[in-house]
Design an enzyme around this catalytic site. Structure first.
Site, mmCIF file in Angstrom:
data_model
loop_
_atom_site.group_PDB
_atom_site.id
_atom_site.type_symbol
_atom_site.label_atom_id
_atom_site.label_comp_id
_atom_site.label_asym_id
_atom_site.label_seq_id
_atom_site.Cartn_x
_atom_site.Cartn_y
_atom_site.Cartn_z
ATOM 1 N N LYS A 193 0.865 -1.181 0.000
ATOM 2 C CA LYS A 193 0.000 0.000 0.000
ATOM 3 C C LYS A 193 0.897 1.224 0.000
ATOM 4 O O LYS A 193 1.872 1.295 0.751
ATOM 5 C CB LYS A 193 -0.903 -0.029 1.232
ATOM 6 C CG LYS A 193 -1.907 1.099 1.321
ATOM 7 C CD LYS A 193 -2.814 0.915 2.524
ATOM 8 C CE LYS A 193 -3.847 2.023 2.654
ATOM 9 N NZ LYS A 193 -4.757 1.801 3.804
ATOM 10 N N SER A 220 -9.519 1.875 2.589
ATOM 11 C CA SER A 220 -8.583 2.621 1.774
ATOM 12 C C SER A 220 -7.474 1.739 1.181
ATOM 13 O O SER A 220 -6.748 2.167 0.300
ATOM 14 C CB SER A 220 -7.937 3.732 2.613
ATOM 15 O OG SER A 220 -7.133 3.179 3.656
ATOM 16 N N SER A 242 -10.126 -0.346 6.932
ATOM 17 C CA SER A 242 -9.427 -0.238 5.650
ATOM 18 C C SER A 242 -8.674 -1.485 5.212
ATOM 19 O O SER A 242 -8.147 -1.527 4.105
ATOM 20 C CB SER A 242 -8.461 0.952 5.676
ATOM 21 O OG SER A 242 -9.192 2.155 5.644
#
Length: 583
Positions: A196, A268, A292
């Protein structure tokens, strides 16, 4: 003079000087007058009388001077407040020692010969490790295959921010040389993975998914990046995330769901979810503050593990909420999550929230001599397993449902009923339960207060703030601005209430080893993110060709039991073998 009168007189004398100083008339009119102060009180839900307001004015204006002085101070983005949150209660600190990278038993599946690249791409880490260790495939071959898929499908899914091709090929070549020389580091050796894009990577951009930081290069490797490199894993891409860890929209677009590219992949950790589901990486690393990891894992149909708060060092990761941020694996199987967590957990001397607690994975027996999956070492009947009854009986509930929504709710309820039946057939004795009767939602502004503090410099830079992709009432710019009106007193009160919630969850978890809920869960997700409890989400069915998931939540620092229960379900079903088809 007796002692009580003596101390009273002494304290009064000591306090008199600053009070008198505060009441000295000022040569210039104050920037905040009494009428402004009176108007501000309504924002905070308090009401002082005129005399009290007049008395407070000098302190309020003096504080404003302090705020402005602090704003001139350069505070790097990775600077944490001088306070530390611990998810365990006093006297309940876990004992033992963390041993990241220790050898673990895990199932080594039989991998058929002559698999096509598109079949290899969706194999779990346990199978890829078998191929690499037995030299049936090289890390370079595997890395090139995933790089090709990232190039082919990355734009369709909007899930790739930066392809780390040069680094990946070097790391793969190094892995091949070591494996050939008999220096096998373990099951992640040679496995391509994606990060990420809030994890710092030295010499490579770390954009946080946001326009103001799209060219940012942080001159360190995050601890997670270092530990995976030490385990021999190969970094192939920095994957998309919602701007500043919100939703799935970043400056490159909206990350798409590989099961239906017309839909979002949630967020996210949008890119890690989409890329792992689509077979573009062997596994990925995501982060969670309030759903997330769990939410994109559910949406994309991958297995996502949110570890206990403080399990994994956040050094080198973008801070959103210092007391809630967590880092964890997003994979294609439960044991993949186990192997990745085993490599990345434990203190590093850089993140003071990390607790030195052991992680012991002993939930499978030795696999059969010919390979294949092992079996749970202990039956589920030995565990106390609860299920949130209200969420299973009201799955998909809607006050005014359309016919389609009603049908969807019926399908969801049937699917989750079948999931519970699987656990019962495995020997689990399920007990209905409910989450604590506590206003957890009222504590939730802790997140936005900390996020606003983390990005205060950005908030006051109107031009940069306006460059963020999302500008609606629910997006960060408005949240950062509105959170400016959260008083410090209320934030601290919320943290005190959070301690009460931790006590309530401690009582609840004294009755259960784990509990089950539909994922992402309406009543437990916020509570357990505030209290720091671990959870794993994994596929439990499909509705309209979109994956659905069940969540297993456990006690603090007991990810092993959480994963053990999830693995039993995974091995008893076929959902984990179903993958999206991309064209």
């Amino acid at each position: 003079m007796n002692r009580r009168r003596f101390f009273s007189t002494l304290l009064a004398a000591g306090a008199a000087a600053p009070v008198l100083a505060q009441q000295q008339p000022s040569a210039t009119p104050p920037r905040i007058d009494r009428l402004r102060l009176d108007a501000a009180e309504s924002i905070f839900g308090v009401d002082f009388n005129e005399a009290e307001e007049q008395m407070a004015l000098n302190s309020v204006n003096r504080n404003l001077d302090s705020y402005e002085q602090l704003r001139k101070l350069n505070i790097p983005l990775d600077t944490e407040p001088a306070i530390t949150f611990r998810p365990y209660l006093p006297g309940k600190k876990p004992t033992g020692k963390a041993t990241p990278g220790a050898k673990l038993k895990f199932a080594r599946p039989v991998v058929p010969a002559n698999l096509k690249p598109e079949e290899i791409a969706f194999l779990p880490v346990t199978a890829l490790a078998t191929l690499l260790e037995s030299k049936r495939i090289t890390s370079t071959e595997l890395t090139k295959m995933y790089l090709d898929r990232l190039k082919k499908y990355g734009e369709t899914l909007h899930c790739v921010v930066t392809l780390t091709e040069e680094l990946a090929l070097k790391q793969a070549a190094d892995a091949d040389a070591e494996i050939k020389a008999g220096k096998y580091r373990g099951p992640l050796h040679g496995i391509p993975w994606g990060a990420k894009d809030l994890l710092a990577t030295k010499g490579i951009k770390t954009t946080w998914g946001a326009t103001p930081y799209k060219d940012q290069i942080i001159d360190v490797d995050a601890t997670v990046v270092e530990r995976l490199r030490d385990a021999g894993a190969v970094l192939v891409a920095k994957l998309s995330m919602g701007a500043l860890a919100q939703g799935g929209v970043w400056f490159g677009g909206s990350t798409r769901n590989p099961w239906n590219t017309e839909r979002s992949s949630s967020g996210s950790s949008a890119g890690p979810g989409a890329a792992t589901a689509a077979g573009l990486v062997g596994f990925a690393i995501g982060t969670e503050t309030l759903g997330s990891i769990i939410s994109p894992s559910v949406t994309n149909g991958v297995t996502g593990l949110r570890p206990t708060y403080g399990r994994v060092s956040r050094y080198g990761a973008m801070a959103l909420s210092w007391t809630m941020d967590k880092i964890g694996p997003m994979c294609r199987s439960v044991e993949d999550c186990v192997l990745v967590l085993n490599a990345i957990y434990g203190g590093d001397g850089k993140d003071d929230t990390c607790t030195d607690a052991p992680f012991e994975w002993n939930s499978i027996s030795a696999p059969p001599s010919g390979g294949g999956a092992g079996k749970p070492a202990e039956p589920l009947a030995s565990l106390r397993i609860g299920y949130i009854e209200r969420e299973f009986t009201n799955a998909g509930n809607n006050n005014n449902p359309t016919d389609a929504q009603r049908q969807n709710a019926t399908s969801r309820q049937q699917m989750y009923g079948e999931a519970l039946d699987v656990f019962r057939k495995l020997g689990a004795k399920l007990g209905p339960m409910a989450m604590p009767d506590f206003p957890a939602g009222a504590v939730g502004f802790v997140l936005s207060a900390e996020a606003a503090a983390a990005f205060d410099d950005l908030t006051r830079n109107k031009e940069q703030l306006a460059s963020l992709t999302g500008q609606s009432p629910g997006d960060w710019p408005n949240t950062f601005r509105s959170s400016r009106f959260i008083p410090a007193v209320e934030y601290i009160r919320a943290m005190r209430a959070r301690r009460l919630l931790m006590q309530e969850m401690d009582k609840l978890m004294s009755q259960y080893d784990v509990f089950l809920s539909p994922a992402p869960g309406s009543s437990s997700l916020q509570v357990t993110n505030l209290t720091g409890h671990p959870a794993i989400a994994l596929k439990s069915g499909f509705i309209d060709n979109l994956p659905m998931a069940i969540m297993v939540t456990g006690r603090l620092y007991d990810e092993a039991t959480v994963c053990r229960v999830a693995l039993a379900y995974e091995q008893a079903t076929e959902w984990h073998k179903r993958h999206p088809t991309l064209t």
